[in-house]
Design a protein around this motif. Structure first.
Motif, PDB file in Angstrom:
ATOM      1  N   GLY A 191      -6.154   3.680  -6.103  1.00  0.00           N
ATOM      2  CA  GLY A 191      -6.827   2.389  -6.125  1.00  0.00           C
ATOM      3  C   GLY A 191      -5.864   1.233  -6.327  1.00  0.00           C
ATOM      4  N   LYS A 192      -6.457   0.052  -6.525  1.00  0.00           N
ATOM      5  CA  LYS A 192      -5.642  -1.155  -6.711  1.00  0.00           C
ATOM      6  C   LYS A 192      -5.092  -1.203  -8.132  1.00  0.00           C
ATOM      7  N   GLN A 193      -3.868  -1.699  -8.228  1.00  0.00           N
ATOM      8  CA  GLN A 193      -3.199  -1.829  -9.519  1.00  0.00           C
ATOM      9  C   GLN A 193      -2.606  -3.236  -9.625  1.00  0.00           C
ATOM     10  N   ILE A 215       0.863  -1.178   0.000  1.00  0.00           N
ATOM     11  CA  ILE A 215       0.000   0.000   0.000  1.00  0.00           C
ATOM     12  C   ILE A 215       0.901   1.230   0.000  1.00  0.00           C
ATOM     13  N   GLU A 263      -1.702  -1.105  -3.974  1.00  0.00           N
ATOM     14  CA  GLU A 263      -2.753  -0.097  -3.908  1.00  0.00           C
ATOM     15  C   GLU A 263      -2.148   1.264  -3.602  1.00  0.00           C
ATOM     16  N   ILE A 280      -3.110   5.004  -2.201  1.00  0.00           N
ATOM     17  CA  ILE A 280      -4.139   5.664  -1.397  1.00  0.00           C
ATOM     18  C   ILE A 280      -3.865   7.168  -1.301  1.00  0.00           C
TER      19      ILE A 280
END
Length: 180
Positions: A73-75, A33, A100, A102
């Protein structure tokens, strides 16, 4: 009953040594993250190639692509490894790695809409969070306001606090004191 004998010629291709069948992500990186704009850090990532025999061996010359530090977001990133077999053929193997990105507050501001209040009048201030991505959000309903008493006349120091808890577990305290 007639019987006959059938001879079948089987041609086997024999490849010397073990053969790579793919790669696996053996250990995820310590960090999956990331804050908006933060560079990718693959510390702790361990990629192994799997041989046809079932053995594994760590590889270090893999590549990771697809990360955008400015996309929230998520990658799904692609981890790829290229292997050359003993016949000189090149094989590319890939795995997905999910990270991710944020958002977080970079600037916390408290602005009084007025500084003079009548007895019993509610406090009128704007509480805003400016995020790294450029997003701006009103935080008035989530902030903690301390030090204002509508039954006290004269100047008062008001402290506004907002606690931001990021998805990566980081806690950021935002605080600003104003005089009304």
């Amino acid at each position: 009953i007639t019987s006959f004998k059938v001879t079948v010629a089987v041609r086997q291709y024999y490849m010397q040594g073990d053969v790579v069948t793919g790669i696996e992500i053996d250990t995820l990186p310590i960090k999956t993250i990331y804050k908006y704009g933060e560079a990718l850090d693959l510390t702790g990532l361990r990629v192994v190639k799997r041989w046809i025999s079932g053995n594994t061996e760590a590889v270090y010359n893999y590549e990771v692509s697809g990360y955008d530090p400015y996309k929230l977001g998520k990658q799904k990133l692609e981890v790829s490894y290229v292997s050359v077999d003993n016949r000189g053929n090149t094989h590319e193997y890939t795995q997905k790695l999910v990270v991710e990105v944020i958002d977080y507050i970079t600037e916390f501001s408290v602005t009084p809409n007025k500084t003079v209040y009548k007895y019993g009048e509610d406090l009128d201030i704007e509480i805003v969070g400016n995020f790294a991505s450029g997003d701006i959000q009103d935080l008035s309903f989530e902030a903690i306001i301390e030090g204002y008493d509508s039954t006290v006349l004269g100047e008062q120091e008001v402290t506004v606090k907002y606690v931001e808890i990021l998805k990566n577990g980081e806690i950021i305290d935002h605080e600003q004191t104003i005089t009304v």
